[in-house]
Design an enzyme around this catalytic site. Structure first.
Site, PDB file in Angstrom:
ATOM      1  N   PRO A   2       0.814  -1.212   0.000  1.00 21.89           N
ATOM      2  CA  PRO A   2       0.000   0.000   0.000  1.00 21.89           C
ATOM      3  C   PRO A   2       0.853   1.270   0.000  1.00 21.89           C
ATOM      4  O   PRO A   2       1.638   1.511   0.915  1.00 21.89           O
ATOM      5  CB  PRO A   2      -0.803  -0.109   1.291  1.00 21.89           C
ATOM      6  N   GLU A   3       0.698   2.072  -1.026  1.00 24.07           N
ATOM      7  CA  GLU A   3       1.282   3.406  -1.078  1.00 24.07           C
ATOM      8  C   GLU A   3       0.103   4.381  -1.109  1.00 24.07           C
ATOM      9  O   GLU A   3      -1.030   3.983  -0.875  1.00 24.07           O
ATOM     10  CB  GLU A   3       2.171   3.546  -2.321  1.00 24.07           C
ATOM     11  N   HIS A 103      -4.183 -14.209  10.596  1.00 26.76           N
ATOM     12  CA  HIS A 103      -3.435 -12.983  10.896  1.00 26.76           C
ATOM     13  C   HIS A 103      -4.333 -11.764  11.105  1.00 26.76           C
ATOM     14  O   HIS A 103      -3.930 -10.650  10.811  1.00 26.76           O
ATOM     15  CB  HIS A 103      -2.398 -12.669   9.808  1.00 26.76           C
ATOM     16  N   ARG A 125       2.523 -10.043   7.626  1.00 28.60           N
ATOM     17  CA  ARG A 125       3.955  -9.827   7.848  1.00 28.60           C
ATOM     18  C   ARG A 125       4.259  -8.854   8.966  1.00 28.60           C
ATOM     19  O   ARG A 125       5.428  -8.644   9.296  1.00 28.60           O
ATOM     20  CB  ARG A 125       4.621  -9.383   6.552  1.00 28.60           C
ATOM     21  N   ARG A 166      19.582  19.044  -2.967  1.00 23.39           N
ATOM     22  CA  ARG A 166      19.764  17.722  -2.358  1.00 23.39           C
ATOM     23  C   ARG A 166      20.660  16.907  -3.269  1.00 23.39           C
ATOM     24  O   ARG A 166      20.485  16.902  -4.488  1.00 23.39           O
ATOM     25  CB  ARG A 166      18.425  17.014  -2.209  1.00 23.39           C
TER      26      ARG A 166
END
Length: 285
Positions: A2-3, A103, A125, A166
């Site tokens: 998931p982003e 889970h 996880r 940067r």
DNA sequence: ATGCTACCCTGGCAGC
DNA sequence: TGCTGCCAGGGTAGCA
């Protein structure tokens, strides 16, 4: 994994079901995975779910405890539940009769005018986080959200200024949640491909940063419209899959021909993650 | 400040 | 068929 687009999809699915609902209890099936004082978990029982929001890759539930609990001395007025889905986390709106997935770490029991329901937090996880704290206090989980800008809110000039000066590889900068929050490996790679920028490129010129800004917005907007990318086991809050993965142009396509020029795509490791790119279309300079 | 590596964890898959 | 070993990576800690 998931982003931003996946988290946005989850929040859009949850908001209509949860906003204004009454949280009856948080049932802890795997307490080790749930952070925050047990007393607050008790206090959350009966709370009004005032809102469901996304901030970067984090999901925030604003909770207003019932009056009785609120009047206790030193008791915080509002509570906040923060959920990060990590790699394999899921939030599923379920009926009590549906079988428990393996889970499942917590179940939020709630009631609203339409009836009762469950929100199940599943994370095989365990890279995700589930944190309950007091809003506005030291323990406010919203403080855990990285301080970067929202990529869909920042404009091109601001992003150019943010990245200017940067020195690191652009891929690393895109993954840094203290600059922009919400991009992960998939959308960083897809954005760089669309902008024609090599993941190892450094100190990008202003025009290239402007192009990257446009690519990031375009990729995120398309992915949100598609309900996210279902790689691994991502699903939305009703168990539905996203379909943006079929539009990935570089992610997970190592060795396959570039859709633009036919050159075999390559993979390098940057910031400990795989970077997928076209060696011909994406330029270092 | 910056940039690296290691680590957390399980499921899925390749190879034998 | 079943075992072993490796790989996926978001975020953070620890180190140079």
């Amino acid at each position: 994994m998931p982003e931003l687009p996946e988290v946005e999809t989850v929040v859009r699915g949850l908001a209509p079901a949860l906003t204004g609902a009454r949280l009856l209890a948080i049932e802890a099936l795997f307490p080790e995975q749930l952070e925050g004082p047990p007393a607050l978990y008790q206090r959350a029982s009966g709370a009004l779910i005032e809102g469901v929001r996304r901030k970067g890759k984090y999901i925030l539930l604003d909770l207003v405890p019932p009056a009785g609990a609120r009047q206790q001395k030193s008791a915080p007025r509002h509570l906040r539940l923060m959920i990060h889905l990590g790699m394999t986390g899921k939030l599923l709106l379920s009926k009590a009769s549906e079988p428990l997935e393996k889970h499942t770490h917590a179940i939020l029991h709630f009631r609203r005018s339409g009836g009762s329901g469950q929100l199940r937090y599943v994370d095989p996880r365990r890279f995700g986080r589930f944190v309950l704290g007091a809003a506005g206090a030291e323990s406010d989980p919203e403080r855990l959200v990285a301080g970067g800008r929202e990529p869909l809110e920042i404009d091109a000039a601001e992003m150019a200024a943010l990245f200017h000066g940067r020195s690191g590889p652009i891929k690393n900068l895109l993954l840094n949640q203290n600059l922009l929050r919400g991009l992960g490996n998939i959308y960083a790679d897809e954005s760089l491909f669309r902008a024609g920028i090599h993941p190892r490129a450094r100190r990008l010129s202003r025009p290239r940063l402007y192009r990257l800004h446009g690519a990031v917005r375009e990729v995120l907007a398309e992915a949100i419209a598609a309900g996210g990318s279902s790689i691994s086991d991502y699903v939305g809050s009703s168990g539905e899959k996203g379909w943006f993965q079929v539009r990935h142009r570089v992610y997970g396509r190592t060795g396959e021909p570039c859709l633009r020029c036919g050159t075999p795509l390559r993979r390098v490791v940057l910031a400990g993650r795989s970077a997928h790119f076209c060696p011909r279309c994406q330029k270092q300079k």
